[in-house]
Design a protein around this motif. Structure first.
Motif, PDB file in Angstrom:
ATOM      1  N   GLU A  17      78.366   4.292 128.792  1.00  0.00           N
ATOM      2  CA  GLU A  17      78.198   5.211 129.250  1.00  0.00           C
ATOM      3  C   GLU A  17      78.919   6.200 128.925  1.00  0.00           C
ATOM      4  OE1 GLU A  17      74.876   4.672 132.815  1.00  0.00           O
ATOM      5  OE2 GLU A  17      76.491   4.620 133.399  1.00  0.00           O
ATOM      6  N   ASP A  18      79.178   7.484 128.773  1.00  0.00           N
ATOM      7  CA  ASP A  18      79.818   8.394 128.231  1.00  0.00           C
ATOM      8  C   ASP A  18      79.375  10.078 129.133  1.00  0.00           C
ATOM      9  OD1 ASP A  18      78.556   9.321 126.433  1.00  0.00           O
ATOM     10  OD2 ASP A  18      78.865   8.182 124.677  1.00  0.00           O
ATOM     11  N   ASP A  19      79.485  10.789 128.858  1.00  0.00           N
ATOM     12  CA  ASP A  19      79.155  12.400 128.646  1.00  0.00           C
ATOM     13  C   ASP A  19      77.919  13.012 128.229  1.00  0.00           C
ATOM     14  OD1 ASP A  19      82.626  11.654 128.393  1.00  0.00           O
ATOM     15  OD2 ASP A  19      82.446  14.301 128.977  1.00  0.00           O
ATOM     16  N   ASN A  20      77.804  11.882 127.121  1.00  0.00           N
ATOM     17  CA  ASN A  20      75.796  12.383 127.060  1.00  0.00           C
ATOM     18  C   ASN A  20      75.179  11.148 127.970  1.00  0.00           C
ATOM     19  OD1 ASN A  20      76.595  13.744 124.828  1.00  0.00           O
ATOM     20  ND2 ASN A  20      77.375  11.699 123.738  1.00  0.00           N
ATOM     21  N   ALA A  21      74.952  10.717 128.583  1.00  0.00           N
ATOM     22  CA  ALA A  21      74.466   9.549 129.668  1.00  0.00           C
ATOM     23  C   ALA A  21      73.900  10.348 130.538  1.00  0.00           C
ATOM     24  CB  ALA A  21      75.210   8.782 130.524  1.00  0.00           C
ATOM     25  N   GLU A  22      72.522  10.208 130.732  1.00  0.00           N
ATOM     26  CA  GLU A  22      71.523  11.382 132.193  1.00  0.00           C
ATOM     27  C   GLU A  22      71.752  11.126 133.130  1.00  0.00           C
ATOM     28  OE1 GLU A  22      69.547  13.821 130.872  1.00  0.00           O
ATOM     29  OE2 GLU A  22      71.232  14.258 128.555  1.00  0.00           O
ATOM     30  N   VAL A  23      73.163  11.221 133.533  1.00  0.00           N
ATOM     31  CA  VAL A  23      73.210  10.394 134.546  1.00  0.00           C
ATOM     32  C   VAL A  23      73.441  11.799 135.895  1.00  0.00           C
ATOM     33  CG1 VAL A  23      75.340  10.341 136.524  1.00  0.00           C
ATOM     34  CG2 VAL A  23      75.520   8.943 134.344  1.00  0.00           C
ATOM     35  N   VAL A  24      73.643  13.165 135.327  1.00  0.00           N
ATOM     36  CA  VAL A  24      73.216  13.883 136.418  1.00  0.00           C
ATOM     37  C   VAL A  24      71.217  14.107 136.550  1.00  0.00           C
ATOM     38  CG1 VAL A  24      73.050  17.090 136.321  1.00  0.00           C
ATOM     39  CG2 VAL A  24      75.278  14.811 136.625  1.00  0.00           C
ATOM     40  N   PRO A  25      70.857  14.356 135.823  1.00  0.00           N
ATOM     41  CA  PRO A  25      69.119  14.099 135.950  1.00  0.00           C
ATOM     42  C   PRO A  25      68.862  13.120 137.188  1.00  0.00           C
ATOM     43  CG  PRO A  25      69.184  14.765 133.895  1.00  0.00           C
ATOM     44  CD  PRO A  25      71.293  14.249 134.099  1.00  0.00           C
ATOM     45  N   GLU A  26      69.346  12.049 136.327  1.00  0.00           N
ATOM     46  CA  GLU A  26      68.917  10.683 138.205  1.00  0.00           C
ATOM     47  C   GLU A  26      69.473  11.423 139.335  1.00  0.00           C
ATOM     48  OE1 GLU A  26      69.359   6.170 138.444  1.00  0.00           O
ATOM     49  OE2 GLU A  26      70.347   6.725 136.571  1.00  0.00           O
ATOM     50  N   ILE A  27      70.834  11.655 139.203  1.00  0.00           N
ATOM     51  CA  ILE A  27      71.173  12.207 140.412  1.00  0.00           C
ATOM     52  C   ILE A  27      70.424  13.246 141.907  1.00  0.00           C
ATOM     53  CG2 ILE A  27      73.100  13.145 141.749  1.00  0.00           C
ATOM     54  CD1 ILE A  27      75.008  11.128 140.101  1.00  0.00           C
TER      55      ILE A  27
END
Length: 392
Positions: free
Chosen positions: A324-334
């Motif tokens: 995972e890096d800056d392009n991972a869809e982390v914020v939408p999951e949160i």
């Protein structure tokens, strides 16, 4: 579990250099037939180092490849993990495949989450539930008599291999593995954490290991049955805790899958914690999300507090995992988790925060709405209620 490697060595020991050469060859293979040439040679070289308890050369080869050749590093890491969590043993004139299995449980509590020895009747119940719902029909199983915290798990590939072999022998001879709890480190206390049962599964060479490997098996059904049948037994091990059993699986895969699952679980646990301790409903809370960098983006931190105040009562760290890096869809999951919980006030910062911690206590600092890093501080207020049962 594979870890990022920090530095390369210019002068490798002979055994480490051999691993680098074999892993490079495998990573550049053009097809299955060539794979079949490289894989057994690499497996044999790794096995020898594991048997000799030679962690240093395994680490040196991984270090070298991490810096110099990513695909070859991944091939070697996959092989080392696989050989550390499995072996073959001879017993009663047969050859048996042995696999180290982790049975993770996500848990949270306002009190300490236990990590403790297991009674004989508890081991018997868990073995019956594994045999009935998770393992293939011809599998033999042995359990370690301890509920492990993450920092009590094997710390190296060689330690993992040793416990695989020790538990494997006990699976074949019908005995459980009795640990001396005094030999294990103390565990740290967190609101939300993972606990693990460790088992070895032995099957005749080439046969199915898990129920879902059999023609009429189904992985989702196995998980549902494990939760339903093992849940009451697990509940006795985790008094005062909310918990969520995960699917038992091969050791490294189960640990990785649980690392992924623990992030949303920890956020939901934090929200439930604030609801039960300070009677703060999600609609009355705010969430502030910020990306935190060292040399690269390392994690997101989520500060939670009341909407009508600048205070941050509690914070959650959401680390990046694997590739995972800056392009991972982390914020939408949160955001989706917060929206599902009922949050109406969410601030997302897009500038880089430094990876800073409190100088006094070492706790992470969390962003407020203005983009300042502050300490999360719970208000002085009597607690209300306690966690208990499964968290969904």
């Amino acid at each position: 579990m594979r870890k990022p490697r920090s530095s390369a060595r210019s002068h490798l020991p002979r055994e480490a250099a051999q691993l680098v050469w074999l892993s490079t060859g495998l990573s550049r293979s053009g097809g299955k037939l060539e794979d079949a040439y490289w894989e057994p040679r690499l497996a044999s070289a790794v096995d020898e180092l594991l048997r000799d308890d030679n962690e240093a050369d395994l680490t040196a080869a991984l270090d070298q490849l991490f810096e110099a050749d990513g695909p070859a590093h991944d091939e070697l890491a996959d092989m080392v993990e696989s050989r550390a969590e499995s072996t073959r043993l001879n017993h009663d004139g047969k050859v048996w495949d042995v696999l180290l299995v982790a049975c993770p449980v996500l848990a949270w509590s306002r009190f300490s989450i236990p990590a403790a020895p297991l009674a004989a009747e508890t081991l018997g119940a868990l073995k019956a539930q594994l045999a009935g719902h998770v393992l293939a029909k011809n599998a033999k199983v042995a359990l370690a008599n301890f509920l492990f915290s993450p920092d009590q798990l094997p710390r190296s590939f060689c330690e993992t291999f040793q416990i695989t072999c020790e538990l494997g022998v006990r699976a074949l001879t019908g005995r459980d593995f009795k640990l001396n709890a005094k030999d294990l480190p103390e565990t740290n206390r967190f609101l939300s954490d993972t606990r693990y049962l460790l088992a070895a599964v032995a099957v005749p060479q080439g046969e199915a290991l898990f129920r879902w490997n059999e023609p009429d098996g189904d992985k989702d059904k196995a998980l549902a049955q494990w939760i339903a049948q093992a849940g009451p037994t697990v509940e006795t091990l985790l008094p005062g805790c909310a918990f969520q059993p995960q699917l038992p699986d091969a050791y490294h895969a189960a640990c990785r899958q649980t690392d992924q699952a623990s992030r949303p679980y920890s956020l939901r646990a934090a929200i439930a914690f604030l609801q039960t301790t300070v009677n703060l409903e999600p609609a009355a809370m705010k969430a502030v999300i910020g990306p935190f960098h060292d040399q690269r983006l390392e994690e997101y931190r989520i500060g939670l507090g009341p909407r009508d105040s600048d205070d941050i009562y509690y914070g959650v760290v959401w680390p990046l995992l694997g590739t995972e890096d800056d392009n991972a869809e982390v914020v939408p999951e949160i955001e989706a988790i917060l929206a599902e919980a009922g949050f109406q006030d969410v601030t997302i910062h897009d500038h880089r925060f430094p990876l800073e911690f409190c100088d006094d206590c070492g706790s992470p600092l969390y962003p407020n709405k203005e983009g300042e890093l502050i300490h999360a501080e719970m208000p002085e207020q009597p607690a209300h209620g306690a966690a208990g049962g499964m968290l969904h």
